[in-house]
Design a protein around this motif. Sequence first.
Motif, PDB file in Angstrom:
ATOM      1  N   VAL A  43       0.847  -1.192   0.000  1.00 18.36           N
ATOM      2  CA  VAL A  43       0.000   0.000   0.000  1.00 18.36           C
ATOM      3  C   VAL A  43       0.883   1.243   0.000  1.00 18.36           C
ATOM      4  O   VAL A  43       2.018   1.205   0.458  1.00 18.36           O
ATOM      5  CB  VAL A  43      -0.936   0.100   1.230  1.00 18.36           C
ATOM      6  N   VAL A  44       0.316   2.314  -0.529  1.00 16.63           N
ATOM      7  CA  VAL A  44       0.970   3.616  -0.447  1.00 16.63           C
ATOM      8  C   VAL A  44      -0.030   4.564   0.200  1.00 16.63           C
ATOM      9  O   VAL A  44      -1.221   4.542  -0.140  1.00 16.63           O
ATOM     10  CB  VAL A  44       1.371   4.122  -1.844  1.00 16.63           C
ATOM     11  N   LEU A  45       0.438   5.354   1.153  1.00 16.23           N
ATOM     12  CA  LEU A  45      -0.404   6.396   1.744  1.00 16.23           C
ATOM     13  C   LEU A  45       0.026   7.717   1.131  1.00 16.23           C
ATOM     14  O   LEU A  45       1.215   8.029   1.094  1.00 16.23           O
ATOM     15  CB  LEU A  45      -0.225   6.455   3.270  1.00 16.23           C
ATOM     16  N   GLN A  46      -0.938   8.465   0.636  1.00 13.45           N
ATOM     17  CA  GLN A  46      -0.637   9.757   0.014  1.00 13.45           C
ATOM     18  C   GLN A  46      -1.495  10.819   0.698  1.00 13.45           C
ATOM     19  O   GLN A  46      -2.706  10.623   0.868  1.00 13.45           O
ATOM     20  CB  GLN A  46      -0.972   9.684  -1.484  1.00 13.45           C
ATOM     21  N   ARG A  47      -0.846  11.914   1.112  1.00 15.94           N
ATOM     22  CA  ARG A  47      -1.610  13.002   1.738  1.00 15.94           C
ATOM     23  C   ARG A  47      -2.839  13.332   0.899  1.00 15.94           C
ATOM     24  O   ARG A  47      -2.741  13.490  -0.330  1.00 15.94           O
ATOM     25  CB  ARG A  47      -0.717  14.240   1.884  1.00 15.94           C
ATOM     26  N   ALA A  48      -4.001  13.424   1.550  1.00 20.59           N
ATOM     27  CA  ALA A  48      -5.251  13.704   0.826  1.00 20.59           C
ATOM     28  C   ALA A  48      -5.131  15.033   0.086  1.00 20.59           C
ATOM     29  O   ALA A  48      -4.712  16.047   0.646  1.00 20.59           O
ATOM     30  CB  ALA A  48      -6.411  13.753   1.819  1.00 20.59           C
ATOM     31  N   HIS A  49      -5.510  15.002  -1.180  1.00 16.04           N
ATOM     32  CA  HIS A  49      -5.312  16.143  -2.081  1.00 16.04           C
ATOM     33  C   HIS A  49      -6.588  16.345  -2.903  1.00 16.04           C
ATOM     34  O   HIS A  49      -7.372  15.395  -3.086  1.00 16.04           O
ATOM     35  CB  HIS A  49      -4.117  15.808  -3.000  1.00 16.04           C
ATOM     36  N   ALA A  50      -6.760  17.553  -3.408  1.00 16.93           N
ATOM     37  CA  ALA A  50      -7.969  17.844  -4.198  1.00 16.93           C
ATOM     38  C   ALA A  50      -8.105  16.896  -5.397  1.00 16.93           C
ATOM     39  O   ALA A  50      -9.218  16.587  -5.825  1.00 16.93           O
ATOM     40  CB  ALA A  50      -7.937  19.300  -4.663  1.00 16.93           C
ATOM     41  N   ASP A  51      -6.995  16.401  -5.914  1.00 18.46           N
ATOM     42  CA  ASP A  51      -7.061  15.455  -7.045  1.00 18.46           C
ATOM     43  C   ASP A  51      -7.742  14.140  -6.669  1.00 18.46           C
ATOM     44  O   ASP A  51      -8.073  13.342  -7.549  1.00 18.46           O
ATOM     45  CB  ASP A  51      -5.646  15.108  -7.527  1.00 18.46           C
TER      46      ASP A  51
ATOM     47  N   GLY B  89     -10.771  20.425   5.003  1.00 15.24           N
ATOM     48  CA  GLY B  89     -10.543  20.371   6.448  1.00 15.24           C
ATOM     49  C   GLY B  89      -9.200  19.717   6.758  1.00 15.24           C
ATOM     50  O   GLY B  89      -8.446  20.176   7.619  1.00 15.24           O
ATOM     51  N   CYS B  90      -8.891  18.646   6.040  1.00 22.30           N
ATOM     52  CA  CYS B  90      -7.601  17.960   6.241  1.00 22.30           C
ATOM     53  C   CYS B  90      -6.453  18.887   5.873  1.00 22.30           C
ATOM     54  O   CYS B  90      -5.429  18.936   6.567  1.00 22.30           O
ATOM     55  CB  CYS B  90      -7.513  16.705   5.381  1.00 22.30           C
ATOM     56  N   ASP B  91      -6.616  19.628   4.805  1.00 20.31           N
ATOM     57  CA  ASP B  91      -5.574  20.551   4.357  1.00 20.31           C
ATOM     58  C   ASP B  91      -5.320  21.630   5.395  1.00 20.31           C
ATOM     59  O   ASP B  91      -4.184  22.026   5.637  1.00 20.31           O
ATOM     60  CB  ASP B  91      -6.036  21.205   3.052  1.00 20.31           C
ATOM     61  N   ASP B  92      -6.394  22.104   6.015  1.00 20.58           N
ATOM     62  CA  ASP B  92      -6.264  23.141   7.046  1.00 20.58           C
ATOM     63  C   ASP B  92      -5.561  22.582   8.290  1.00 20.58           C
ATOM     64  O   ASP B  92      -4.788  23.271   8.937  1.00 20.58           O
ATOM     65  CB  ASP B  92      -7.645  23.678   7.463  1.00 20.58           C
ATOM     66  N   GLN B  93      -5.883  21.319   8.616  1.00 21.80           N
ATOM     67  CA  GLN B  93      -5.350  20.737   9.854  1.00 21.80           C
ATOM     68  C   GLN B  93      -3.873  20.407   9.759  1.00 21.80           C
ATOM     69  O   GLN B  93      -3.154  20.466  10.754  1.00 21.80           O
ATOM     70  CB  GLN B  93      -6.114  19.456  10.183  1.00 21.80           C
TER      71      GLN B  93
ATOM     72  N   GLY C  61      -0.952  21.061  12.667  1.00 14.65           N
ATOM     73  CA  GLY C  61      -0.665  19.896  13.509  1.00 14.65           C
ATOM     74  C   GLY C  61      -1.933  19.281  14.089  1.00 14.65           C
ATOM     75  O   GLY C  61      -1.884  18.527  15.054  1.00 14.65           O
ATOM     76  N   GLY C  62      -3.074  19.598  13.508  1.00 13.83           N
ATOM     77  CA  GLY C  62      -4.338  19.077  14.028  1.00 13.83           C
ATOM     78  C   GLY C  62      -4.640  17.660  13.566  1.00 13.83           C
ATOM     79  O   GLY C  62      -5.422  16.941  14.183  1.00 13.83           O
TER      80      GLY C  62
END
Length: 183
Positions: free
Chosen positions: A17-25, A63-67, A71-72
């Motif tokens: 598996v690869v984890l990728q920071r959640a992105h608008a794409d 929301g994820c991008d803001d956090q 460090g949220g």
Amino acid sequence: MTWLESRPPERIAGDGVVLQRAHADHIDGLVEAVQESLPELQRWMPWAIDDYGPAEAREWQQGCDDQWPAGGGFAYVILEDDRIVGTVGLINRLEPGWLEIGYWVRTPSTGKRLARRATAALIEATRTHLPEVEGVAIHHAVGNDASRSVPIGLDFVYVGESEPTPDRPFQQVTEAVWRLPLL
Ligand SMILES: CC(C)(COP(=O)(O)OP(=O)(O)OC[C@H]1O[C@@H](n2cnc3c(N)ncnc32)[C@H](O)[C@@H]1OP(=O)(O)O)[C@@H](O)C(=O)NCCC(=O)NCCS
């Protein structure tokens, strides 16, 4: 949130598996994965509404991008062969030193230990990149036996049950709490 100053990598490679920071794409892929999984998600996740669509996915991703910089929390899509098969993330809502881990997996992709493998990769990255983290916790609804297998499989210690309290407004049901010290 000031206790947590380090940040994890935006991409984490794990076991298959690869984890990728959640992105608008990822919005379209997320909507498809959620819609395909609604009956299972709706048993446990209050956000999984019947007409979950791009607006809901965008709001979550924003929301994820803001956090992240605050460090949220640090949310990732789980990719298997470049396809979104769920999400996993670290959430900074426990006492200083501790992060909570949350996850869900696309229904047709369950049963392959994706949740366990994604969580293991996230824990490894936490150990390596977030040295101020003392440990991680998993909270799941009592009765969610599939979710319970994740902390068991990763040698978490069972702490007990926790009732909803005002300091956890997002918690609606009695949860089983598991912890894994990292230091
Ligand atoms: C819980 C969830 C993430 C598990 O994903 P997964 O990738 O299938 O998890 P794994 O393959 O690592 O583990 C599944 C385990 O649960 C077991 N399992 C699956 N469905 C089960 C059920 N209804 N009752 C009991 N055990 C079940 C499997 O046998 C397996 O056990 P094992 O590891 O001992 O062999 C996934 O089912 C899901 O997203 N559910 C809906 C959302 C959710 O509950 N998220 C977690 C909130 S805390």
